[in-house]
Design an enzyme around this catalytic site. Structure first.
Site, mmCIF file in Angstrom:
data_model
loop_
_atom_site.group_PDB
_atom_site.id
_atom_site.type_symbol
_atom_site.label_atom_id
_atom_site.label_comp_id
_atom_site.label_asym_id
_atom_site.label_seq_id
_atom_site.Cartn_x
_atom_site.Cartn_y
_atom_site.Cartn_z
ATOM 1 N N TYR A 141 -20.180 -14.672 -80.939
ATOM 2 C CA TYR A 141 -21.098 -15.822 -81.062
ATOM 3 C C TYR A 141 -21.409 -16.196 -82.520
ATOM 4 O O TYR A 141 -20.981 -15.518 -83.425
ATOM 5 C CB TYR A 141 -22.326 -15.711 -80.179
ATOM 6 C CG TYR A 141 -23.328 -14.576 -80.354
ATOM 7 C CD1 TYR A 141 -23.408 -13.790 -81.481
ATOM 8 C CD2 TYR A 141 -24.249 -14.335 -79.329
ATOM 9 C CE1 TYR A 141 -24.362 -12.792 -81.590
ATOM 10 C CE2 TYR A 141 -25.214 -13.340 -79.435
ATOM 11 C CZ TYR A 141 -25.257 -12.587 -80.563
ATOM 12 O OH TYR A 141 -26.203 -11.613 -80.670
ATOM 13 N N GLU A 142 -22.100 -17.309 -82.674
ATOM 14 C CA GLU A 142 -22.339 -17.937 -83.990
ATOM 15 C C GLU A 142 -20.998 -18.282 -84.664
ATOM 16 O O GLU A 142 -20.880 -18.206 -85.881
ATOM 17 C CB GLU A 142 -23.159 -17.029 -84.918
ATOM 18 C CG GLU A 142 -24.432 -16.520 -84.344
ATOM 19 C CD GLU A 142 -25.593 -17.505 -84.343
ATOM 20 O OE1 GLU A 142 -26.629 -17.159 -83.773
ATOM 21 O OE2 GLU A 142 -25.465 -18.613 -84.874
ATOM 22 N N GLY A 143 -20.024 -18.670 -83.868
ATOM 23 C CA GLY A 143 -18.679 -18.939 -84.385
ATOM 24 C C GLY A 143 -17.898 -17.642 -84.369
ATOM 25 O O GLY A 143 -18.338 -16.655 -84.965
#
Lengths: 598, 245
Positions: A405-407
């Site tokens: 997550y968060e890229g």
């Protein structure tokens, strides 16, 4: 290389030397910040750790909202929110520190991050005064919980391709939302949704502030996940959800920019946000290895175990060093922009944007150190590490999401290289000139001047400078040979990113140890010095491999030979006895009984 | 009402205890200091009473400047002002004399502290302060309610509970579950730096005792398992090896 002071720009660490006194280190936090961190630790120790099983079971749907409210009462949900909006108005690095401590809270750290980061910050940074006044006090105190609805079944890393639609109602008073969002943290108990949707056939997303009470919101059951099981994650459906036009956040089609900028902040905070977990796991491994006896002795007397314990600490030390260095660089930039007259919110965005490369590095390095540490934690626990009755099994599962997550880490690697090249093209970061100089150096006779290594870290800094030349040599050549095609040569981008990450991490570790020696004296910093040295030695090896792979993939013939010779010259360093240093570090930690470096 | 809470500045309960200078000094190196856990409960109850009765709440410590962060934490938890008597806390009587002096000069009506500190565990200071000020001193107090000028308390005694009533002013040595332990909130921490904090010099210089040397308890020996059917062996071991029978 020129030594710079404070005015460093994002990405410039690759071409400039930073002085130790110009970075912030964990050990410099004030008494007040430490007190906040301790209060936060007490909150984790009393409210979360004893109930972690119950939280993860999700049998009691009220439990997480109750803990969330308690975090609100303590003021932990409003750290970054200005006091006028009911928050604490604390500095950027303080918010990093709190995220760091909450990192030991398993599932709850995701709940916390989703609310205080991607849930709250879009309003704080892009909201109108009315929107801020209406929503921020509720979010900062925990009266309301927020979530962030960007991802869709077919729009993950390619977030701007989302299909959720916003249609203006006939009377022009509402946007009507229709669509499906996926993997939405905190969805189950959120009162407020930051939703990204497209208006008509817009190319870019637009963001909206959606209250649950607007209606037209339904959800699937909780997702069954590998880890962070106590964090609510649901699919959210918008069926003719009526959003008043005044709840559009920022301008039409500005949503993608909001998403990107908010994620920059999320990334650097995630870097710090792994630390609480990493320290806890390392300390547990130290304790377990002391208690666990085999062949009549504690397993911590074995070199194989000591090497693991030390390596866990060494990487943690580097992540701590780079996160708080980046955090302070961001904070300093924000303060200087405000001093120049820029508005608070805009200054914060610009400050973070300036260091977007470092934010991506923090995310990737932090999440990969976390994964390394939990993996070794399981290994130190042996069979017990595989048992769900011991804490390592949960830590191992919970950790895995951080690389996604968060890229994803792959997206973040692409992004950091892409952004550097873009800035270089625009002339914002001058990498081409030093790259040309390195290119010239390749064909010239190497200097035979011997280095004066009498001062601490002189040899290591020389190695670092040469590693930066590796990046300039390979990156410069890749940019010239591949030009626009570089974006399609993702493997090369990954290699270049690895070189960047390791340079930043190794430099941060060395500067942290150097600064600490300045504060406390060399005698009491033996372990930190050893950690910085071992980290650099490993980083040089990793950089060598990554650079070699890249060189092999886009060069040939004489050009390749010259570059390989250059690589050999630039990665040359005196052999470090990492075994002895790791033993020394491990023995120190075993004596202390926990991770003792922050 | 004016409440005084006396706090100790003690090593964290997980600290590794070591001594220096031929076992005559405690080695503070690498040790984290905290508010004494029993004092923390006294403080928590005082914060509740402050809110309930609209009382003022002063916190004090006898210690050197390294105690300041501990006192500021007490301010963060909810005390209105702090006083540090600038002296190494030599012994119980020395500390009790300082507290008695501060209490007398400022007219506190309710003086709370932990039942004992967790470093030297003397458990004597509340009694001594009571004697010096001619006030009732009750310990260990596990429940404390103020009704007008009467304080109703309960304490655990051998095999049961004792309910005690006394008139203000008084001194109580507290322990859990007198109040819910409090984590300072962020706003409290931020406001701590602006609250009044005074440092005063001690009134008497000497205590009446001195430490000759410290000694660590013997390391824990291994556990011996005895078969459940072999009671005779167990008795033999308890008699001859453990020497407890």
């Amino acid at each position: 290389m020129e030594t710079i002071k404070k005015s460093i720009n994002g990405g410039e660490f690759l071409i400039k030397e930073t002085a130790a006194e110009d970075i912030f280190i964990f050990e410099e936090f004030s008494e007040e910040q430490k007190m906040m961190a301790q209060a936060c630790q007490d909150f984790v120790d009393t409210e979360i750790t004893p109930r972690i099983e119950e939280i993860d079971s999700m049998k009691n749907p009220d439990l997480v909202p109750q803990i969330f409210k308690k975090a609100g009462e303590l003021g932990l949900l409003g750290i970054s929110v200005p006091e006028v909006f009911g928050g604490m108005g604390m500095s950027f690095n303080t918010s990093m520190l709190i995220a760091d401590i909450i990192g030991a809270a398993g599932s709850f750290s995701t709940t916390y991050g989703a609310h205080t980061g991607i849930g709250t910050l879009p309003i704080l940074y892009y909201g109108t005064e009315d929107q801020k006044n209406k929503y921020l006090p509720k979010l900062a105190t925990g009266q309301w919980a927020a979530c962030y609805c960007l991802t869709e079944p077919d729009a993950g890393s390619d977030a701007n391709s989302g299909k959720t639609k916003a249609t203006l109602s006939a009377d022009g008073k509402h946007y009507v939302l229709n669509g499906q969002k996926m993997w939405i943290s905190n969805a189950g108990f959120a009162d407020l949704f930051i939703v990204f949707a497209k208006i008509e056939d817009d190319k870019n997303l637009t963001a909206f502030i959606v209250e649950k009470s607007f209606g037209g919101i339904t959800m699937n059951e909780e997702e069954k996940k590998m880890g962070i099981k106590g964090s609510s994650t649901r699919q959210v459906f918008f069926n003719d959800c009526q959003v008043p036009v005044e709840n559009m956040l920022s301008d039409r089609q500005n949503g993608f920019k909001i998403a990107v900028n908010i994620l920059n902040i999320g990334r650097v905070k995630l870097g710090a946000g792994v630390l609480g977990g990493v320290r806890t796991v390392t300390s547990l491994a130290i304790k377990y290895s002391t208690e666990r006896k085999q062949f009549g002795v504690s397993i911590n007397t074995f070199g194989a175990i000591k090497a693991k314990l030390a390596e866990m600490a060494i990487r943690t030390f580097a992540t701590e060093a780079l996160c708080y260095r980046a955090g302070q660089d961001i904070e300093d930039r924000i303060n200087s922009l405000i001093a120049e007259g820029m508005q608070d919110s805009e200054a914060k965005l610009k400050g973070v944007e300036q260091f977007a490369i470092e934010c991506a590095i923090a995310k990737v390095h932090g999440s990969e150190v976390l994964d390394y540490v939990v993996d070794q934690g399981v290994q130190v626990y042996g069979g017990m590490g595989y048992s769900a009755d011991a804490p390592m099994e949960r830590a191992y599962r919970d950790a895995r999401i951080s690389r996604i997550y968060e890229g994803t880490n792959e997206i973040n690697r692409m992004l950091m290289v892409g952004m550097l090249l873009k800035r270089a093209m625009k002339g914002e970061v001058n990498i081409f000139e030093p790259a040309m100089a390195v290119s010239k150096e390749l064909t010239s006779v190497p200097s035979f001047e011997s280095l004066d290594t009498s001062t601490l870290f002189a040899a290591e800094k020389d190695v670092l400078n040469k590693l930066k030349k590796v990046f300039l040599m390979v990156g410069g050549k890749a940019a010239m040979s591949l030009q626009d095609r570089i974006e399609d040569e993702q493997e090369v981008m990954m290699n270049l990113a690895d070189v960047m990450i390791e340079i930043y991490a190794a430099e941060s570790a060395i500067l942290r140890a150097e600064k600490l020696v300045g504060l406390r004296g060399e005698e009491s910093c033996q372990q930190q010095i050893a950690m910085a040295k071992v980290y650099l030695s490993e980083a040089a090896e990793k950089i060598n491999i990554a650079a070699k792979e890249a060189i092999a993939s886009f060069t040939s013939g004489d050009e390749q030979k010259v570059m390989l010779m250059g690589l050999k010259r630039f990665t040359k360093m005196d052999l470090v006895d990492t075994k002895s240093l790791r033993r020394q570090i491990a023995d120190f930690m075993i004596e202390k009984g926990h991770y003792p470096f922050s | 009402m004016k409440i005084l809470v006396c706090i100790t500045h003690v090593p964290d309960t997980t600290s590794k205890i070591q001594f220096t200078e031929n076992n005559t000094q405690f080695d503070k190196n690498g040790v984290q200091f905290i508010i004494g856990p029993y004092d923390d409960y006294a403080l928590a109850r005082a914060v509740e009473l402050k809110e309930q009765l609209g009382a003022s709440l002063t916190v004090m410590n006898v210690g050197e400047s390294d105690s300041d962060p501990t006192l500021r934490k007490a301010l963060a938890i909810g005390a209105d002002d702090a006083i540090r008597v600038n002296a190494f806390p030599k012994d119980s009587l020395f500390v009790a004399n300082q507290i008695a002096h501060i209490a007398k000069s400022n007219g506190y009506e309710l003086i709370l502290m932990g039942r004992e500190s967790i470093d030297f565990n003397g458990g004597m200071v509340h009694g001594m302060v009571g004697e010096l000020l001619g006030m009732p001193s009750i310990s260990p107090v596990m429940k404390l309610e103020v009704e007008g000028d009467t304080v109703k308390m309960s304490r655990e005694i051998e095999g049961g509970k004792e309910y005690v009533e006394a008139k203000l002013p008084l001194i109580a040595g507290c322990q859990e579950p007198i109040a819910e332990w409090k984590i300072p909130n962020m706003r409290g921490i931020m406001s701590a730096r602006t609250k009044p904090f005074s440092v005063v010099e001690p009134v008497v210089e000497e205590g009446n005792s001195r430490v000759i040397s410290y000694e660590l308890p013997p390391a824990k020996a291994g556990v011996k398992l005895v078969d459940k059917d072999n009671v005779e062996e167990l008795v033999r071991l308890l008699k001859n090896e453990a020497k407890v029978l």
